[in-house]
Write an enzyme that holds these catalytic residues in place. Structure first.
Site, PDB file in Angstrom:
ATOM      1  N   HIS A   1       9.321  -3.600   3.613  1.00  0.00           N
ATOM      2  CA  HIS A   1       8.905  -3.866   2.231  1.00  0.00           C
ATOM      3  C   HIS A   1      10.120  -4.220   1.368  1.00  0.00           C
ATOM      4  CE1 HIS A   1       5.579  -0.951   3.466  1.00  0.00           C
ATOM      5  NE2 HIS A   1       4.885  -2.004   3.061  1.00  0.00           N
TER       6      HIS A   1
ATOM      7  N   MET B   1       0.841  -1.198   0.000  1.00  0.00           N
ATOM      8  CA  MET B   1       0.000   0.000   0.000  1.00  0.00           C
ATOM      9  C   MET B   1       0.880   1.253   0.000  1.00  0.00           C
ATOM     10  SD  MET B   1      -3.353  -0.957   2.154  1.00  0.00           S
ATOM     11  CE  MET B   1      -2.620  -0.870   3.771  1.00  0.00           C
ATOM     12  N   GLY B   2       2.148   1.089  -0.423  1.00  0.00           N
ATOM     13  CA  GLY B   2       3.040   2.241  -0.491  1.00  0.00           C
ATOM     14  C   GLY B   2       3.518   2.665   0.880  1.00  0.00           C
TER      15      GLY B   2
ATOM     16  N   SER C   1       4.351   1.135   8.014  1.00  0.00           N
ATOM     17  CA  SER C   1       4.054   2.445   7.414  1.00  0.00           C
ATOM     18  C   SER C   1       3.400   3.354   8.444  1.00  0.00           C
ATOM     19  CB  SER C   1       3.106   2.273   6.224  1.00  0.00           C
ATOM     20  OG  SER C   1       3.640   1.360   5.303  1.00  0.00           O
TER      21      SER C   1
ATOM     22  N   LYS D   1       4.773 -10.077   9.317  1.00  0.00           N
ATOM     23  CA  LYS D   1       4.254  -8.968  10.131  1.00  0.00           C
ATOM     24  C   LYS D   1       2.716  -9.001  10.167  1.00  0.00           C
ATOM     25  CE  LYS D   1       3.880  -4.504  11.463  1.00  0.00           C
ATOM     26  NZ  LYS D   1       2.485  -4.266  11.108  1.00  0.00           N
ATOM     27  N   ASP D   2       2.098  -9.347   9.023  1.00  0.00           N
ATOM     28  CA  ASP D   2       0.637  -9.468   8.969  1.00  0.00           C
ATOM     29  C   ASP D   2       0.312 -10.962   8.878  1.00  0.00           C
ATOM     30  OD1 ASP D   2      -0.358  -6.511   8.513  1.00  0.00           O
ATOM     31  OD2 ASP D   2       1.431  -6.795   7.309  1.00  0.00           O
TER      32      ASP D   2
ATOM     33  N   GLY E   1       4.450 -10.429   4.126  1.00  0.00           N
ATOM     34  CA  GLY E   1       5.224 -10.336   5.361  1.00  0.00           C
ATOM     35  C   GLY E   1       4.548 -11.087   6.502  1.00  0.00           C
TER      36      GLY E   1
HETATM   37  P1  AMP Z   1       1.425  -2.999   3.465  1.00  0.00           P
HETATM   38  O1  AMP Z   1       1.998  -1.971   2.546  1.00  0.00           O
HETATM   39  O2  AMP Z   1       1.378  -2.588   4.888  1.00  0.00           O
HETATM   40  O3  AMP Z   1       0.149  -3.604   2.947  1.00  0.00           O
HETATM   41  O4  AMP Z   1       2.479  -4.201   3.443  1.00  0.00           O
HETATM   42  C1  AMP Z   1       2.832  -4.841   2.246  1.00  0.00           C
HETATM   43  C2  AMP Z   1       3.551  -6.116   2.594  1.00  0.00           C
HETATM   44  O5  AMP Z   1       4.704  -5.841   3.357  1.00  0.00           O
HETATM   45  C3  AMP Z   1       2.651  -7.040   3.436  1.00  0.00           C
HETATM   46  O6  AMP Z   1       2.795  -8.379   2.977  1.00  0.00           O
HETATM   47  C4  AMP Z   1       3.230  -6.863   4.817  1.00  0.00           C
HETATM   48  O7  AMP Z   1       3.045  -8.003   5.644  1.00  0.00           O
HETATM   49  C5  AMP Z   1       4.703  -6.642   4.515  1.00  0.00           C
HETATM   50  N1  AMP Z   1       5.377  -5.964   5.629  1.00  0.00           N
HETATM   51  C6  AMP Z   1       4.934  -4.866   6.289  1.00  0.00           C
HETATM   52  N2  AMP Z   1       5.778  -4.568   7.299  1.00  0.00           N
HETATM   53  C7  AMP Z   1       6.754  -5.493   7.275  1.00  0.00           C
HETATM   54  C8  AMP Z   1       7.920  -5.735   8.073  1.00  0.00           C
HETATM   55  N3  AMP Z   1       8.239  -4.950   9.108  1.00  0.00           N
HETATM   56  N4  AMP Z   1       8.698  -6.795   7.766  1.00  0.00           N
HETATM   57  C9  AMP Z   1       8.378  -7.610   6.716  1.00  0.00           C
HETATM   58  N5  AMP Z   1       7.305  -7.438   5.924  1.00  0.00           N
HETATM   59  C10 AMP Z   1       6.500  -6.399   6.198  1.00  0.00           C
END
Ligand code: AMP
Length: 300
Positions: free
Chosen positions: A39, A32-33, A195, A159-160, A157
């Site tokens: 990321h 999601m940027g 983010s 993380k989620d 990740g």
């Molecule tokens: P998002 O932009 O928050 O939707 O995250 C995009 C991807 O990055 C998702 O698969 C998240 O799980 C992963 N991600 C976010 N934060 C982290 C982190 N600290 N370490 C590893 N992957 C991450």
């Protein structure tokens, strides 16, 4: 390397098709940027395992229940492009809901309900309970990306954690791509990169630190032999209560046998999951207690 950036998804689809036509493998990282080092680790891993790597940057309205959360979600496209270039990404694209779902929106611009995908059994409880409709929105956009880009592998990740489980299940139902789950990247403080961290003021950051502290503490307890989920969860609450946080959940699950309720235990595998608000910033994090690192959701 200069990456290709497309604002029109049609161009992204053509680019991915050209990759496939050359017999090359494609790694895909949905985001999601507001990109950060977490990321970047996903993108780097994708570059090691695929001939080409593409990244979507799309703040998906389908997965936001609270409109304020959607509006305040951080956006920084210039910095995103720089970070992707550094990580070796070949192509990044964005688009609008209408472009991703042509002919499938209602007059108000929302997706017609018949096009929402079922997020499956891993969407039950925790994030599924506190963010109703969230995983439906995630499954719908991720499923759509899988359908139009046809990547070889997709990177998510740890993380989620619950999202990774939902997406792995979805990919299995769709017969591809292979889902790769990457370890959570953390600051030296222990806090997971996110983010949303950019929205924390000093007090919020101090409070947010108690989340990783509770998770590392729970893992230490596990190593000392504690296998009772109720005890582990009680411990996490006691740590979180020391910070200025509004805790939504601090709970234990068996990552391979997902259950709506916290299991009674004792467990042989466990993941500890936390969601809490520091001020108006909602933070989530988790940690696998039963192995030495936190890649709870194995490659599927
Ligand atoms: P998002 O932009 O928050 O939707 O995250 C995009 C991807 O990055 C998702 O698969 C998240 O799980 C992963 N991600 C976010 N934060 C982290 C982190 N600290 N370490 C590893 N992957 C991450």
């Amino acid at each position: 390397m200069i990456i290709q950036c497309f604002e029109n998804p049609e161009h992204a689809i053509d680019w991915c098709q050209a990759v496939a036509d050359q017999g090359l493998t494609l790694g895909f990282v949905p985001t999601m940027g507001a990109l950060h080092e977490g990321h970047q680790t996903l993108v780097r891993q994708a570059t090691l395992e695929n001939d080409r790597v593409c990244v979507s940057i799309f703040v998906n309205p389908l997965q936001f229940g609270e409109s304020k959360d959607l509006e305040t979600y951080p956006r920084d496209f210039e910095s995103d492009a720089k970070m992707l270039e550094q990580a070796g990404c070949h192509m990044a694209f964005t688009g609008t809901l209408a472009e991703f779902f042509p002919g499938r929106l209602d007059p108000e611009g929302g997706l017609l309900p018949e096009y929402l995908l079922d997020p499956g059994p891993f969407a039950e409880s925790l994030e599924g309970e506190f963010r109703p409709g969230h995983f439906e929105g995630v499954a719908t956009i991720v499923g759509r990306f899988f359908e139009i880009l046809k990547p070889t592998r997709a990177y998510f990740g740890q993380k989620d954690c619950q999202q990774a489980l939902v997406v792995r299940d979805l990919a299995q139902r769709m017969h591809g791509p292979e889902v790769v789950v990457c370890t959570t990247h953390r600051e030296t403080s222990g806090m997971a990169f996110s983010s949303r961290n950019t929205r924390l003021d000093e007090a919020g950051r101090r409070a947010g630190m108690f989340i990783s502290r509770a998770l590392f503490g729970a893992r230490a307890l596990w190593f000392q032999g504690e296998r009772n989920p109720a005890e582990l969860s009680r411990f996490m609450h006691s740590v979180l209560n020391q910070g200025d946080l509004r805790v939504e959940y601090a709970s234990i699950r068996d990552p391979e046998q997902w259950s709506g309720e916290q299991p009674d235990g004792p467990l042989t595998r466990a993941v500890a999951l936390i969601a809490a608000r520091a001020g108006d910033v909602r933070l989530i994090d988790n940690m696998l207690l039963s192995v030495g690192n936190d890649a709870a959701c194995k490659e599927g």
